[in-house]
Motif scaffolding. Structure first.
Motif, PDB file in Angstrom:
ATOM      1  N   LEU A   1       9.950  34.557   3.037  1.00 54.62           N
ATOM      2  CA  LEU A   1      10.244  35.987   2.917  1.00 54.62           C
ATOM      3  C   LEU A   1      10.721  36.324   1.504  1.00 54.62           C
ATOM      4  O   LEU A   1      10.367  37.347   0.937  1.00 54.62           O
ATOM      5  N   LEU A   2      11.498  35.405   0.928  1.00 56.74           N
ATOM      6  CA  LEU A   2      12.030  35.637  -0.408  1.00 56.74           C
ATOM      7  C   LEU A   2      10.900  35.712  -1.427  1.00 56.74           C
ATOM      8  O   LEU A   2      10.866  36.593  -2.283  1.00 56.74           O
ATOM      9  N   LEU A   3       9.957  34.782  -1.312  1.00 59.92           N
ATOM     10  CA  LEU A   3       8.804  34.792  -2.214  1.00 59.92           C
ATOM     11  C   LEU A   3       8.033  36.096  -2.025  1.00 59.92           C
ATOM     12  O   LEU A   3       7.630  36.748  -2.992  1.00 59.92           O
TER      13      LEU A   3
ATOM     14  N   ILE B   1       9.163  38.932  -0.970  1.00 63.03           N
ATOM     15  CA  ILE B   1       9.932  40.050  -1.524  1.00 63.03           C
ATOM     16  C   ILE B   1       9.765  40.098  -3.035  1.00 63.03           C
ATOM     17  O   ILE B   1       9.496  41.145  -3.622  1.00 63.03           O
ATOM     18  N   ALA B   2       9.894  38.924  -3.664  1.00 59.13           N
ATOM     19  CA  ALA B   2       9.772  38.877  -5.121  1.00 59.13           C
ATOM     20  C   ALA B   2       8.387  39.357  -5.544  1.00 59.13           C
ATOM     21  O   ALA B   2       8.252  40.164  -6.465  1.00 59.13           O
ATOM     22  N   LEU B   3       7.355  38.880  -4.857  1.00 57.62           N
ATOM     23  CA  LEU B   3       5.987  39.289  -5.203  1.00 57.62           C
ATOM     24  C   LEU B   3       5.790  40.777  -4.947  1.00 57.62           C
ATOM     25  O   LEU B   3       5.248  41.498  -5.784  1.00 57.62           O
TER      26      LEU B   3
ATOM     27  N   VAL C   1       7.124  42.968  -7.493  1.00 57.40           N
ATOM     28  CA  VAL C   1       6.451  42.900  -8.783  1.00 57.40           C
ATOM     29  C   VAL C   1       5.142  43.687  -8.762  1.00 57.40           C
ATOM     30  O   VAL C   1       4.785  44.376  -9.704  1.00 57.40           O
TER      31      VAL C   1
ATOM     32  N   LEU D   1       9.596  47.554   1.101  1.00 55.95           N
ATOM     33  CA  LEU D   1       8.581  47.029   0.191  1.00 55.95           C
ATOM     34  C   LEU D   1       7.179  47.071   0.772  1.00 55.95           C
ATOM     35  O   LEU D   1       6.259  46.512   0.213  1.00 55.95           O
TER      36      LEU D   1
END
Lengths: 273, 525, 305
Positions: free
Chosen positions: A120-122, A124-126, A129, A215
C-alpha cells in the motif's frame, strides 16, 4: 461434492454477472445523472426517501445513481488492473520458470525487491507522483500486485517443465515460444483463473484504500472508494453516504472471492481425480 | 518463542498505558486541552510558517511588537518605538526585565541575532525575504552574517536602518521570525533547536512526543506576571477534525473546530450557542484564471466566469461560515470597500457573454486544486456551476507541494482554486504581492499584468499619508476586479467552540488564537 | 548449511540495494520540487532556491543517488525536510505504537484463528466447514477502513464505550479489533485447510487407528506439521504490518509508522518517506530470511538439502 454443485463457484459467478450487468446497463437503470446536482441539498445531505432511494449527498447528487455508475468505474479499474497484473505476472513468471538459470535469478530478485515494499505504501507513493486518473490507477495497482502472480506461475511452470509431454514436444523441435504458449500457459490456466479472481478482490480493495486516502480516480467520477472517502466526515450525520458504498465494495469483493475460492476448489478436485 | 512474543507484546502494551495521555497528574484540570491533526511542524521561530507552528511559537516566544484584536500594532517586548520622518530608521526601547525561559536576561543583541539567523541561508528560513530590506542583510547571502543595519545601541535599545522606507516594516517585526532567541541554546542544539525551544513567551515547552502530544506549561519568568492564567496547554496530535469534534463533544477537549457536516446541527442546539466563537479572517478564497493562457487571455471570458459562480451555494457547502467575496480584500482588512459592486450571479448573462466571444470549447479545461476534502468539495460545486453555462472543467486535485509548484510555473495551470491569507493587516499584502507584475512567478499566479496597476502600486508603496494610500489602493482593487484575473469566492469565517469551563477566549482575525489570556474555571466540563 | 545461509544473506543485500534504488527513483520522479513544499505557499523564488541548495536538491541526480547510498551504508537516513528531525529518530519514536498494534493483533488473530480453524476441522462436519469458509471469505472482503469507521461510529460515538481514536490502552481496542477480524479470517481458513490436509495423511490415520486419544493426535502430529504454513503467513504479515498499518492507523489516528509514511508522501518529505519505506523493506527481507532459516531448522528434509 461434485463440480456443478460447488456452491461457492455458482454464487460467485451469479453475483459477478449481476455486477457486470449493472455496470453495462448503468445509463439505463440509474434514475439520475451521477455528477450533476439533482436535489437542493447543498451542505446538508438528504436521507433515503421514495424519490432518492439511497439519499443524496452534500453536493445535491443522487447516491443510488452514483453507486450504479460507480459500478462501472470500480469494475473497470478492477478488471483492467487485474489484466495488467496478470500480463506482467504471467510474463515474468513464465519466462523465469521456463528459462531458469540466471534469467530466473534476476527476475526473482526483481520480484523480491517489489515484494519487500509494503504494497500500500508503494502504491501511495506512486499514486502521489503520477497524474491522477484512470490510467494511473491501472498502472499503480498492476505495478504493486504482479509479484504474487509471478511467483505462483513460476513454480507451476517449474513443475510442468519436466512433464513428459513438454519434454516430448521439445524433443520434436518445438520452439520455446510454442512450448510456453501451447503447453505451459494453457496448463496453468486453472491457476491463472483462480489468481485472476483473487487478484480482482485485492485490486478492488487496493483501489478503495487508495481512494480512501484521496489518491484514487479523481472527482467527480463516482467510484465506490471515492464515495466512501468523500463521506468520511459525514458518517455521523449522514451514515447512508458511507454505508451504501461500503456495502457495494463488500459485495463486489465477496463475489470475486467466492468465485476465486470456487475455482480453487474446482481445480483441486480435478487434480485429485 | 510464542511466549516470548506475547511477553514483548504485553510489555509494549503496558509501557503504552504508562505514557498514555491519561497520565496527567492532579494538575489536569488547570490545563487547556486542545487537539490537532498534524504534529506541530516546527517550534523554531526561524522555520515555522504555518498556522499550527505559529500558534505554539506565539506561546513560547515574544516579538518586539504584537497585534491587538483589531489587528492594530501594540507593544510587546518593546516599551516604545520611534520612526524617523524618512521612514528609514526605527528605534526600539526594550523592556529591561525580559528573561528567556532558561533564566538568562534578554538583550538587544538577541534581537539582532534572531534576525541574522533568519537571514543566514543555512537556517533555511522561509521568512528571510521579510528582512532583506535591512541595511547589510545582503552580507548573509554570501559570507558570515553581519547585519550592520541592526544597531545594538544599549542592552535595552535597538535601532534598525532600512535601505528603503517600508510601511510594512513594523508588521514584519511582529512575525514570529523576528522573535529573539538565545544564541547559546541555538548553537547547543543546532538543527534540533525546534525540539528544545527556549524563548521569552508566556509558556515553555515541557514535553513533546512526536505524533502524540505536546505539552507547554506556564513560564514562571515571563515578564508579565499576570499572564497566563492557566497551568499549561496539552495538545493531542493526530486528531483529525472529526475526532476533534467528537472528543470535544464528550468533554475531552476544551476547544474544537466544528466539521462542516455537524455544523448545521450544532448551531440549532441552544446549549452550544453561548460557546461558539467566531471571527472573519483576513483570507480570500478565489478561483485564479491564468491570463496568459487561452481562453483566459480574453477578459470577456474571465468576466463571464465571474458571473457564472453561485457564491451562495459555495457558502452553503461551508455552512455559511464565510462572507461572499465581491472584491479582493477581506472585510476585516483596512481599506475594505463595502460598496464594491463586483459581479452578480447570473448564469444567463454569463452564457450570453460566453457566446458573444465566439469562443468554442474543444476540450475540458483543467482546474487545479489542493487535494483536501473541503477544497475538493468546493471545486465540484464550481464545476457544476460552470457546466451549467457550457464551460467544461476537469478537476485536478494534487498534493500541496506539487500544486504550489504547478501554480507558480508560468504556463502549466489554466485555472486553480486557492486562498490567500494576509500576513500583515495592510491591503498591499493582497494587492501588491498577488497582482503586481514583479511578483509573477512568486505569488502573482494568474500572470496578471497591468502597467497602470503596477504604477499605482509602486506609488502607494512610497506614500506616507495613510488615507491617500488607502484611496489609491482602493482604485487598484476596482481596476483588478474589472480585469477579472480572479473569481473572488468568499472570505472564510473561523468558528471554534469552547467548553463551558473556558473564559475570555477570543479568536484573532490575523493570527492563531492565543491561550495566554483565557482562564479555566473549576466547574463545567 | 552455512553456505546456504551466506547465499541467503547475499541475496538479501542485493534485494535491499534494489529497494533503496527503487525508492530513490520513486522519490525523484516527483514532477515537482520538494523545496517548494518546504518553503510553503508564500516564499519567493530566492528563498525556494536557497532551500533547494541547502537540501542538496540542485545537484545532479547521479551525485544525489551516490551520496544517498553512501549515507545509507553508514546507517544515516538523513533528516526530515519539514521538521528537521533525524529520520531514524522519527522512526524509532513511532515504532512502539505500530509494534504494539501489530503484535497484539497478530497474536490475537493467530490464537482465535487457530482455535476456530482447528476446532472446526476437528469437528469433521461439512456444514461447519462451509460456515467457517463463508465467514472467513466474508471477513476478508471487508475493507478494513470501513470496519474501522463503523466501529468508531457505533462503539465510540453512539455508545461512547471506547475512546475515539488516539493512543493508549483503551484506544487500542478498536483498531486491534479491526485488524484481528481481517487477519483472523485468513488465519482461520489457513489453519483449517492445512489441518484438513494433514488429517488425510497416512500417519495421522494410523495414529487414530492405533487408538491414540484425539487431542494427542492433534497436538503431536497435526499441530506440528499443520501449523508451519500458518507460521510462515504470520511471519510475512508481521513484517508487513510493522512497516505500517497505513489504513488502520489513519482511521484510528494511531501514531504509528504508517501514518508517518503517508504524511511524508503528502508533504513530499523525501528523506522521511525513503526512511520509512526502507525500514519496512528491511523488516520484510529480514523476516523472510528468518522464516527460511526456521523452516530449514524445523524440517529435516530441507536441512539436509
Amino acid at each position: 461434492m461434485n463440480d456443478v454443485g460447488n456452491p461457492f463457484l455458482k454464487t460467485g459467478l451469479i453475483l459477478v454477472l449481476l455486477l457486470a450487468a449493472i455496470a453495462i446497463l448503468a445509463p439505463w437503470i440509474a434514475p439520475y445523472d451521477a455528477v450533476a446536482p439533482v436535489a437542493d441539498s447543498f451542505g446538508e445531505p438528504w436521507p433515503p426517501s421514495a424519490q432518492y432511494l439511497c439519499g443524496t449527498d452534500e453536493l445535491g447528487r443522487d447516491v443510488l445513481s452514483r453507486l450504479i455508475f460507480g459500478t462501472q468505474i470500480s469494475l473497470l479499474v478492477a478488471v483492467v488492473a487485474t489484466i495488467l497484473t496478470l500480463v506482467i505476472g504471467v510474463g515474468v513468471g513464465a519466462v523465469a520458470g521456463y528459462l531458469g538459470g540466471r534469467v530466473d535469478t534476476a527476475l526473482m530478485r526483481a520480484t523480491d525487491v517489489v515484494l519487500a515494499f509494503p504494497g500500500l505504501l508503494l502504491a501511495i507513493a506512486l499514486a502521489a507522483v503520477l497524474r491522477p486518473g484512470l490510467t494511473s490507477m491501472f498502472t499503480v495497482i498492476a505495478l504493486v500486485s504482479w509479484t504474487g502472480v509471478a511467483r505462483s506461475v513460476r513454480s507451476e511452470i517449474l513443475s510442468l517443465r519436466e512433464r513428459d509431454y513438454v519434454l516430448a514436444s521439445r524433443a520434436l523441435g518445438a520452439t520455446d515460444w510454442r512450448v510456453v504458449s501451447r503447453h505451459l500457459i494453457p496448463n496453468t490456466m486453472p491457476t491463472i483463473l483462480t489468481l485472476a479472481a483473487l487478484s480482482t478482490c485485492a485490486t478492488l480493495l487496493l483501489d478503495a484504500g487508495l481512494s480512501f486516502l484521496g489518491l484514487g480516480v479523481p472527482v467527480p467520477t463516482p467510484s465506490w472508494g471515492r464515495m466512501l472517502s468523500d463521506s468520511q466526515s459525514y458518517y455521523r450525520v449522514a451514515p447512508w453516504l458511507m454505508i451504501f458504498p461500503g456495502l457495494a465494495i463488500v459485495t463486489a469483493v465477496l463475489s470475486f472471492n467466492l468465485l476465486g475460492y470456487g475455482l480453487l476448489r474446482l481445480s483441486e478436485q480435478k487434480q485429485r481425480r | 518463542m510464542n511466549g516470548e512474543r506475547l511477553f514483548i507484546g504485553l510489555l509494549l502494551v503496558l509501557s503504552m498505558g504508562c505514557h498514555g495521555p491519561t497520565a496527567q497528574g492532579s494538575d489536569d484540570r488547570r490545563f487547556l486541552r486542545v487537539a490537532s491533526r498534524e504534529d506541530v511542524p516546527s517550534l523554531d521561530p526561524a522555520r515555522g510558517y504555518d498556522t499550527v507552528s505559529w500558534q505554539f511559537e506565539d506561546m513560547l516566544f515574544s516579538t518586539l511588537v504584537d497585534y491587538d484584536y483589531d489587528s492594530k500594532l501594540v507593544r510587546e517586548l518593546a516599551l516604545s518605538w520611534t520612526a524617523s520622518p524618512d521612514g528609514l530608521t526605527y528605534t526600539f526601547q526594550l523592556r529591561p526585565d525580559v528573561h528567556f525561559s532558561n533564566g538568562r536576561l534578554m538583550t538587544a543583541a538577541d534581537v539582532r541575532y534572531a534576525i541574522e539567523r533568519v537571514l543566514t541561508p543555512a537556517s533555511k528560513s522561509p521568512g528571510a525575504e521579510f528582512y532583506r530590506g535591512i541595511e547589510g542583510a545582503e552580507s548573509c547571502a554570501t559570507g558570515p552574517c553581519r547585519v550592520d543595519g541592526i544597531e545594538v545601541v544599549a542592552d535595552d535599545q535597538v535601532r534598525f536602518h532600512l535601505r528603503d522606507s517600508d510601511p510594512l516594516f513594523l508588521h514584519k517585526l511582529a512575525m514570529p521570525f523576528a522573535a529573539p532567541v538565545p544564541r547559546e541554546v541555538v548553537e547547543q542544539w543546532g538543527e534540533d533547536f525546534g525540539r528544545h525551544p527556549v524563548g521569552t513567551g508566556p509558556f515553555q515547552l515541557q514535553d513533546w512526543r512526536a505524533g502524540q502530544r505536546l505539552v507547554v506549561v506556564r513560564n514562571p519568568l515571563f515578564y508579565d506576571k499576570t499572564r497566563p492564567h492557566i497551568a499549561g496547554v496539552v495538545q493531542s496530535v493526530g486528531v483529525n477534525r472529526d475526532l476533534e469534534w467528537m472528543r470535544y463533544d464528550i468533554g475531552e477537549l476544551d476547544l474544537s473546530a466544528i466539521p462542516p457536516p455537524e455544523y448545521p446541527l450544532v448551531v440549532r442546539q441552544p446549549r452550544y450557542q453561548p460557546l461558539l466563537r467566531q471571527v472573519t479572517t483576513m483570507r480570500t478564497q478565489y478561483l485564479g484564471l491564468n491570463c496568459n493562457r487561452p481562453p483566459f487571455d480574453d477578459v470577456r471570458i474571465r468576466r463571464a466566469l465571474n458571473l457564472a459562480i453561485d457564491k451562495d451555494k459555495l457558502l452553503r457547502l461551508v455552512n455559511r461560515r464565510g462572507v461572499a467575496a465581491r472584491g479582493i480584500l477581506p472585510p476585516t482588512m483596512p481599506g475594505y470597500n463595502a460598496n464594491l459592486p463586483g459581479y452578480e450571479y447570473s448564469p444567463t448573462k454569463a452564457r450570453e457573454m460566453l457566446r458573444e466571444t465566439g469562443w468554442h470549447q474543444t476540450e475540458a479545461i483543467e482546474l487545479w486544486l489542493r487535494n483536501d476534502e473541503t477544497t475538493v468539495r468546493l471545486a465540484q460545486a464550481l464545476q457544476q456551476d460552470l457546466a451549467a453555462i457550457g464551460f467544461v472543467v476537469q478537476l485536478k486535485p494534487v498534493a500541496w507541494g506539487p500544486f504550489l509548484d504547478a501554480v507558480k510555473s508560468n504556463d502549466l495551470v489554466p485555472m486553480f482554486l486557492l486562498g490567500w491569507e494576509a500576513d500583515f493587516p495592510d491591503p498591499s499584502n493582497f494587492l501588491d504581492v498577488l497582482f503586481h507584475s514583479r511578483f509573477i512567478g512568486t505569488n502573482n499566479n494568474t500572470n496578471y499584468r497591468s502597467a497602470e496597476v503596477d504604477e499605482w502600486l509602486d506609488r502607494a508603496a512610497r506614500m506616507t499619508d495613510a488615507n491617500e494610500r488607502l484611496e489609491l489602493l482602493g482604485r487598484v482593487e476596482e481596476r483588478i476586479i474589472a480585469d477579472a484575473p480572479w473569481v473572488p469566492l468568499y472570505h472564510p469565517v473561523d468558528v471554534e467552540i469552547i467548553s463551558t469551563r473556558v473564559h475570555d477566549f477570543r479568536l484573532h482575525p490575523l493570527r492563531p488564537a492565543r491561550f495566554d489570556e483565557l482562564s479555566l474555571s473549576d466547574t463545567g466540563s | 548449511m552455512i553456505r546456504a545461509l551466506a547465499r541467503r544473506a547475499a541475496a538479501s543485500v542485493i534485494v535491499l540495494i534494489g529497494v533503496a534504488t527503487l525508492t530513490f527513483i520513486v522519490a525523484f520522479v516527483v514532477p515537482s520540487d520538494p523545496a517548494r513544499a518546504v518553503a510553503g505557499p508564500k516564499a519567493d523564488a530566492a528563498t525556494v532556491a536557497q532551500i533547494r541548495h541547502e537540501l542538496g536538491l540542485d545537484r545532479s541526480l547521479p551525485i544525489q543517488y551516490l551520496s544517498y547510498l553512501g549515507r545509507l551504508a553508514r546507517g544515516d537516513l538523513g533528516r526530515s525536510y519539514i521538521t528537521r528531525e533525524p529520520v531514524v529518530r522519527a522512526i524509532a519514536q513511532r515504532l512502539p505504537a505500530t509494534a504494539a498494534l501489530a503484535v497484539t493483533s497478530i497474536a490475537l488473530a493467530a490464537l482465535l484463528g487457530a482455535i476456530a480453524g482447528v476446532g472446526i476441522a476437528a469437528l469433521n462436519d461439512q456444514r461447519a466447514d462451509t460456515v467457517l469458509l463463508l465467514l472467513s471469505i466474508f471477513g476478508l472482503s471487508l475493507p478494513i477502513f470501513w470496519i474501522g469507521i463503523l466501529l468508531l461510529q457505533v462503539f465510540a460515538y453512539r455508545w461512547r464505550l471506547l475512546p475515539l481514536g488516539g493512543y493508549g490502552l483503551a484506544n487500542a481496542i478498536l483498531p486491534v479489533t479491526a485488524l484481528t477480524v481481517h487477519l483472523g479470517s485468513s488465519y482461520a481458513r489457513l489453519a483449517h485447510s492445512s489441518l484438513r490436509q494433514v488429517m488425510e495423511q497416512d500417519y495421522v490415520r494410523t495414529a487414530f487407528a492405533k487408538g491414540l486419544p484425539a487431542w494427542r493426535v492433534y497436538s503431536i502430529h497435526a499441530a506440528r506439521n499443520g501449523m508451519l504454513p500458518l507460521l510462515t503467513l504470520i511471519g510475512i504479515d508481521f513484517a508487513g504490518l510493522m512497516g505500517g498499518v497505513v489504513l488502520t492507523e489513519t482511521v484510528f489516528n494511531w501514531p504509528g509508522l504508517g501514518r508517518l509514511a503517508v504524511d511524508a508522501v503528502f508533504n513530499q518529505d523525501i528523506p522521511l518517506l525513503m526512511g520509512t519505506v526502507l525500514f519496512a523493506a528491511i523488516l520484510v527481507v529480514a523476516s523472510n530470511a528468518c522464516v527460511d532459516v526456521l523452516y530449514a531448522l524445523a524440517d529435516p528434509r530441507i536441512r539436509q538439502e
